[in-house]
Motif scaffolding. Structure first.
Motif, PDB file in Angstrom:
ATOM      1  N   LYS A  81       0.867  -1.175   0.000  1.00 17.80           N
ATOM      2  CA  LYS A  81       0.000   0.000   0.000  1.00 17.80           C
ATOM      3  C   LYS A  81       0.905   1.226   0.000  1.00 17.80           C
ATOM      4  CE  LYS A  81      -4.205  -1.645   2.126  1.00 17.80           C
ATOM      5  NZ  LYS A  81      -5.238  -1.344   3.107  1.00 17.80           N
ATOM      6  N   LYS A  82       0.556   2.178  -0.854  1.00 22.40           N
ATOM      7  CA  LYS A  82       1.346   3.399  -0.959  1.00 22.40           C
ATOM      8  C   LYS A  82       0.503   4.581  -0.494  1.00 22.40           C
ATOM      9  CE  LYS A  82       2.017   2.472  -5.274  1.00 22.40           C
ATOM     10  NZ  LYS A  82       2.378   2.595  -6.681  1.00 22.40           N
ATOM     11  N   TYR A  83       1.142   5.447   0.260  1.00 17.89           N
ATOM     12  CA  TYR A  83       0.480   6.635   0.775  1.00 17.89           C
ATOM     13  C   TYR A  83       1.285   7.870   0.397  1.00 17.89           C
ATOM     14  CZ  TYR A  83      -2.083   3.309   3.663  1.00 17.89           C
ATOM     15  OH  TYR A  83      -2.861   2.270   4.090  1.00 17.89           O
ATOM     16  N   VAL A  84       0.581   8.932   0.050  1.00 18.77           N
ATOM     17  CA  VAL A  84       1.208  10.209  -0.255  1.00 18.77           C
ATOM     18  C   VAL A  84       0.564  11.271   0.628  1.00 18.77           C
ATOM     19  CG1 VAL A  84       1.836   9.635  -2.635  1.00 18.77           C
ATOM     20  CG2 VAL A  84      -0.420  10.583  -2.166  1.00 18.77           C
ATOM     21  N   ALA A  85       1.305  12.345   0.862  1.00 16.09           N
ATOM     22  CA  ALA A  85       0.763  13.439   1.657  1.00 16.09           C
ATOM     23  C   ALA A  85      -0.093  14.330   0.759  1.00 16.09           C
ATOM     24  CB  ALA A  85       1.890  14.244   2.282  1.00 16.09           C
ATOM     25  N   ASP A  86      -1.320  14.586   1.193  1.00 16.63           N
ATOM     26  CA  ASP A  86      -2.180  15.558   0.509  1.00 16.63           C
ATOM     27  C   ASP A  86      -1.499  16.912   0.696  1.00 16.63           C
ATOM     28  OD1 ASP A  86      -4.502  16.844  -0.618  1.00 16.63           O
ATOM     29  OD2 ASP A  86      -5.206  17.229   1.417  1.00 16.63           O
ATOM     30  N   PHE A  87      -1.071  17.539  -0.384  1.00 20.41           N
ATOM     31  CA  PHE A  87      -0.239  18.731  -0.259  1.00 20.41           C
ATOM     32  C   PHE A  87      -0.876  19.839   0.594  1.00 20.41           C
ATOM     33  CE2 PHE A  87       2.033  22.547  -1.453  1.00 20.41           C
ATOM     34  CZ  PHE A  87       3.345  22.116  -1.290  1.00 20.41           C
ATOM     35  N   PRO A  88      -2.154  20.166   0.422  1.00 18.49           N
ATOM     36  CA  PRO A  88      -2.721  21.251   1.238  1.00 18.49           C
ATOM     37  C   PRO A  88      -2.782  20.949   2.738  1.00 18.49           C
ATOM     38  CG  PRO A  88      -4.100  20.829  -0.676  1.00 18.49           C
ATOM     39  CD  PRO A  88      -3.094  19.723  -0.604  1.00 18.49           C
ATOM     40  N   THR A  89      -3.023  19.694   3.102  1.00 20.07           N
ATOM     41  CA  THR A  89      -3.241  19.376   4.518  1.00 20.07           C
ATOM     42  C   THR A  89      -2.093  18.623   5.172  1.00 20.07           C
ATOM     43  OG1 THR A  89      -4.283  17.233   4.061  1.00 20.07           O
ATOM     44  CG2 THR A  89      -5.734  19.178   4.103  1.00 20.07           C
ATOM     45  N   GLY A  90      -1.281  17.932   4.378  1.00 19.45           N
ATOM     46  CA  GLY A  90      -0.213  17.095   4.925  1.00 19.45           C
ATOM     47  C   GLY A  90      -0.701  15.730   5.395  1.00 19.45           C
ATOM     48  N   LYS A  91      -2.000  15.480   5.307  1.00 15.47           N
ATOM     49  CA  LYS A  91      -2.602  14.204   5.730  1.00 15.47           C
ATOM     50  C   LYS A  91      -2.280  13.117   4.696  1.00 15.47           C
ATOM     51  CE  LYS A  91      -7.113  12.125   5.849  1.00 15.47           C
ATOM     52  NZ  LYS A  91      -8.452  12.290   5.320  1.00 15.47           N
TER      53      LYS A  91
END
Length: 136
Positions: A81-91
């Motif tokens: 599973k790959k996760y990236v940071a949502d740029f506006p929120t960092g989540k």
């Protein structure tokens, strides 16, 4: 009494292991190291994480580092599973649900120059502002 104590300790450890978090973890800025390039993660909005089928967590300082690691370690990263940071929120969000923008005025830590967005409308707006290309 010793047997009871050992059993209690063992059952507590099993319980804690069963309750451990299996999703992405918080980035310790300035302390966590990229598992690909070995640089310290300094910009959490560009960070990514990969969790293997066996539950091993890898952290990266740039989307390009995650991609490079994945190409070099296909046996380890298959079905991860790959996760990236949502740029506006960092989540952290799952990579397959994100919309990406690339290039333009974006300057990421390792030159991948890619940002991830949970909301497609936000990605489109940022792409226009940064003269970037919508890639997904």
């Amino acid at each position: 009494m010793r047997l009871f104590s050992k059993l209690l300790l063992a059952s507590s450890m099993v319980f804690l292991a069963a309750c451990s978090e299996t999703g992405p973890q918080e980035i310790n800025v300035g302390k966590d190291q990229c598992d690909n390039c070995k640089m310290t993660i300094s910009e959490p909005k560009y960070a990514t994480q990969l969790i293997t089928e066996k539950g091993r967590l890898y952290k990266f300082d740039d989307i390009s580092c995650l991609n490079d690691y994945e190409v070099s370690n296909t046996e380890t990263t298959a079905n991860a599973k790959k996760y990236v940071a949502d740029f506006p929120t960092g989540k952290f969000i799952e990579s397959n649900t994100a919309t990406f923008i690339k290039g333009g005025d974006i300057k990421s830590p390792m030159g991948g120059n890619t940002q991830a967005y949970q909301e497609k409308a936000a990605a489109e707006k940022a792409a226009t502002e940064l003269q970037a290309t919508l890639t997904q």
